[in-house]
Design a protein around this motif. Structure first.
Motif, PDB file in Angstrom:
ATOM      1  N   SER A 161      -4.759 -10.184   1.932  1.00  0.00           N
ATOM      2  CA  SER A 161      -5.839  -9.400   1.333  1.00  0.00           C
ATOM      3  C   SER A 161      -6.722 -10.268   0.445  1.00  0.00           C
ATOM      4  O   SER A 161      -7.951 -10.106   0.428  1.00  0.00           O
ATOM      5  CB  SER A 161      -5.256  -8.233   0.535  1.00  0.00           C
ATOM      6  OG  SER A 161      -6.273  -7.357   0.132  1.00  0.00           O
ATOM      7  N   CYS A 218      -8.187  -1.170   2.112  1.00  0.00           N
ATOM      8  CA  CYS A 218      -7.939  -1.284   3.550  1.00  0.00           C
ATOM      9  C   CYS A 218      -6.454  -1.234   3.861  1.00  0.00           C
ATOM     10  O   CYS A 218      -5.615  -1.364   2.976  1.00  0.00           O
ATOM     11  CB  CYS A 218      -8.501  -2.589   4.074  1.00  0.00           C
ATOM     12  SG  CYS A 218      -7.548  -4.018   3.504  1.00  0.00           S
ATOM     13  N   TRP A 219      -6.140  -1.105   5.136  1.00  0.00           N
ATOM     14  CA  TRP A 219      -4.800  -1.326   5.661  1.00  0.00           C
ATOM     15  C   TRP A 219      -4.885  -1.458   7.178  1.00  0.00           C
ATOM     16  O   TRP A 219      -5.854  -1.037   7.804  1.00  0.00           O
ATOM     17  CB  TRP A 219      -3.828  -0.204   5.268  1.00  0.00           C
ATOM     18  CG  TRP A 219      -4.162   1.120   5.878  1.00  0.00           C
ATOM     19  CD1 TRP A 219      -3.774   1.581   7.110  1.00  0.00           C
ATOM     20  CD2 TRP A 219      -4.963   2.146   5.301  1.00  0.00           C
ATOM     21  NE1 TRP A 219      -4.296   2.827   7.329  1.00  0.00           N
ATOM     22  CE2 TRP A 219      -5.019   3.197   6.230  1.00  0.00           C
ATOM     23  CE3 TRP A 219      -5.631   2.285   4.087  1.00  0.00           C
ATOM     24  CZ2 TRP A 219      -5.714   4.376   5.989  1.00  0.00           C
ATOM     25  CZ3 TRP A 219      -6.323   3.448   3.852  1.00  0.00           C
ATOM     26  CH2 TRP A 219      -6.355   4.481   4.789  1.00  0.00           C
ATOM     27  N   TRP A 243     -12.468  -5.229  -5.311  1.00  0.00           N
ATOM     28  CA  TRP A 243     -11.341  -5.336  -4.383  1.00  0.00           C
ATOM     29  C   TRP A 243     -10.117  -5.573  -5.256  1.00  0.00           C
ATOM     30  O   TRP A 243      -9.953  -6.645  -5.820  1.00  0.00           O
ATOM     31  CB  TRP A 243     -11.609  -6.522  -3.457  1.00  0.00           C
ATOM     32  CG  TRP A 243     -10.681  -6.754  -2.326  1.00  0.00           C
ATOM     33  CD1 TRP A 243      -9.685  -7.689  -2.265  1.00  0.00           C
ATOM     34  CD2 TRP A 243     -10.681  -6.109  -1.057  1.00  0.00           C
ATOM     35  NE1 TRP A 243      -9.072  -7.655  -1.052  1.00  0.00           N
ATOM     36  CE2 TRP A 243      -9.675  -6.686  -0.283  1.00  0.00           C
ATOM     37  CE3 TRP A 243     -11.451  -5.083  -0.512  1.00  0.00           C
ATOM     38  CZ2 TRP A 243      -9.400  -6.285   1.021  1.00  0.00           C
ATOM     39  CZ3 TRP A 243     -11.178  -4.695   0.782  1.00  0.00           C
ATOM     40  CH2 TRP A 243     -10.167  -5.292   1.533  1.00  0.00           C
ATOM     41  N   VAL A 273     -10.177  -6.491   9.465  1.00  0.00           N
ATOM     42  CA  VAL A 273     -10.454  -5.987   8.121  1.00  0.00           C
ATOM     43  C   VAL A 273     -11.698  -6.649   7.558  1.00  0.00           C
ATOM     44  O   VAL A 273     -12.564  -5.985   6.995  1.00  0.00           O
ATOM     45  CB  VAL A 273      -9.236  -6.166   7.186  1.00  0.00           C
ATOM     46  CG1 VAL A 273      -9.632  -6.012   5.729  1.00  0.00           C
ATOM     47  CG2 VAL A 273      -8.160  -5.167   7.539  1.00  0.00           C
ATOM     48  N   VAL A 276      -6.132  -6.019  -5.611  1.00  0.00           N
ATOM     49  CA  VAL A 276      -5.102  -6.485  -4.688  1.00  0.00           C
ATOM     50  C   VAL A 276      -3.865  -6.940  -5.454  1.00  0.00           C
ATOM     51  O   VAL A 276      -3.979  -7.555  -6.514  1.00  0.00           O
ATOM     52  CB  VAL A 276      -5.666  -7.622  -3.791  1.00  0.00           C
ATOM     53  CG1 VAL A 276      -6.178  -8.777  -4.612  1.00  0.00           C
ATOM     54  CG2 VAL A 276      -4.652  -8.100  -2.785  1.00  0.00           C
ATOM     55  N   ASN A 300      -0.246 -10.432  -2.338  1.00  0.00           N
ATOM     56  CA  ASN A 300      -0.796 -10.093  -1.021  1.00  0.00           C
ATOM     57  C   ASN A 300      -1.827 -11.143  -0.594  1.00  0.00           C
ATOM     58  O   ASN A 300      -3.035 -10.962  -0.728  1.00  0.00           O
ATOM     59  CB  ASN A 300      -1.412  -8.691  -1.076  1.00  0.00           C
ATOM     60  CG  ASN A 300      -1.809  -8.177   0.288  1.00  0.00           C
ATOM     61  OD1 ASN A 300      -1.930  -8.932   1.240  1.00  0.00           O
ATOM     62  ND2 ASN A 300      -2.029  -6.874   0.368  1.00  0.00           N
ATOM     63  N   ASN A 315       0.845  -1.184   0.000  1.00  0.00           N
ATOM     64  CA  ASN A 315       0.000   0.000   0.000  1.00  0.00           C
ATOM     65  C   ASN A 315       0.883   1.238   0.000  1.00  0.00           C
ATOM     66  O   ASN A 315       1.787   1.360   0.831  1.00  0.00           O
ATOM     67  CB  ASN A 315      -0.885  -0.045   1.254  1.00  0.00           C
ATOM     68  CG  ASN A 315      -1.927   1.024   1.305  1.00  0.00           C
ATOM     69  OD1 ASN A 315      -1.670   2.180   0.982  1.00  0.00           O
ATOM     70  ND2 ASN A 315      -3.120   0.664   1.734  1.00  0.00           N
TER      71      ASN A 315
END
Length: 186
Positions: free
Chosen positions: A141, A98-99, A132, A110, A134, A138, A39
Motif C-alpha cells: 500500500s 482500497c483492497w 492515504w 489499485v 496505511v 503494509n 483491512n
C-alpha cells in the motif's frame, strides 16, 4: 452504468452499489484472509445482510457527496475496490482507500484505479488534498502511495488498534496542484 477502462488488460472501474451485495460478499469470501491482513472489511462483511448494509452506507455517502466506492472488475469478476472513505467538498479533503483479493494483487490495478478516483475527486469535485492512511507494515500500500506521487506526511505511532494489536499508521497525501502538474507531465 458507466465503466472506466483501467488499461489493455480489460480491467474496469465501476460503481459498486447495494444491489451487488452478493457479488461483494463472494469477493470478500475469496480474499478474506488476504484482505484482512490490514483491512477490517472481512470483520464487517460476514453475510449478505452486512454486505448490503456496507454498500448502502456508501450509497448514502454518494447521495450526500461525502464519499464514493467503486469496484475493480477483471474478466467480469469483482476482484477489489477503491473508495473515498471520507470526502469533505467544502474543506477540499478526502481519504482514499482500497483492497484486493489475492488473485488480483501485483498487477497495478489499485494504482490505476486510485489514479482514476483521485483524478475525479480533484478535477470534478474540487478536492484539494487526498490522504492515504496505511498501516506502517503494509509495504504494497505504501508503494501505491509512492507510485501516485504522494508525500509521506508522518507517522501516528501505535494509533490503530487492529485485532488486539497496536499498529503505527502512516499518512500520505497528494495536493491538487501537484496532482495536476504530474498529470500534465505524463
Amino acid at each position: 452504468m458507466y465503466a472506466i477502462s483501467l488499461g489493455d488488460d480489460g480491467a474496469e472501474l465501476r460503481p459498486l452499489e447495494p444491489w451487488q451485495a452478493g457479488e461483494l460478499l463472494a469477493h470478500v469470501d475469496r480474499g478474506r484472509e488476504f484482505i484482512g491482513q490490514y483491512n477490517g472489511l472481512p470483520d464487517i462483511i460476514t453475510d449478505l445482510g452486512s454486505s448490503r448494509a456496507f454498500l448502502r452506507t456508501y450509497a448514502e455517502k454518494a447521495a450526500a457527496d461525502t464519499g464514493r466506492i467503486c469496484g475493480i472488475w477483471t474478466g467480469g469478476t469483482l476482484v477489489g475496490a477503491v473508495c473515498l472513505r471520507t470526502m469533505d467538498v467544502e474543506q477540499g479533503t478526502a481519504e482514499a482507500g482500497c483492497w484486493l483479493e489475492p488473485s488480483a494483487a501485483g498487477k497495478g490495478l489499485v494504482t490505476r484505479a486510485v489514479r482514476a478516483l483521485i483524478d475525479w475527486a480533484v478535477q470534478e469535485r474540487g478536492i484539494h488534498r487526498v490522504e492515504w492512511w496505511v498501516c506502517a507494515e503494509n509495504e504494497p500500500s505504501k508503494a501505491v502511495a509512492r507510485r501516485l506521487g504522494m508525500t509521506r506526511d508522518g507517522v501516528l505511532r501505535e494509533s490503530f488498534l487492529y485485532r488486539g494489536k497496536r499498529h503505527d499508521e502512516e499518512i500520505w497525501s497528494v495536493l491538487a496542484p501537484q496532482w495536476r502538474e504530474a498529470e500534465r507531465a505524463s
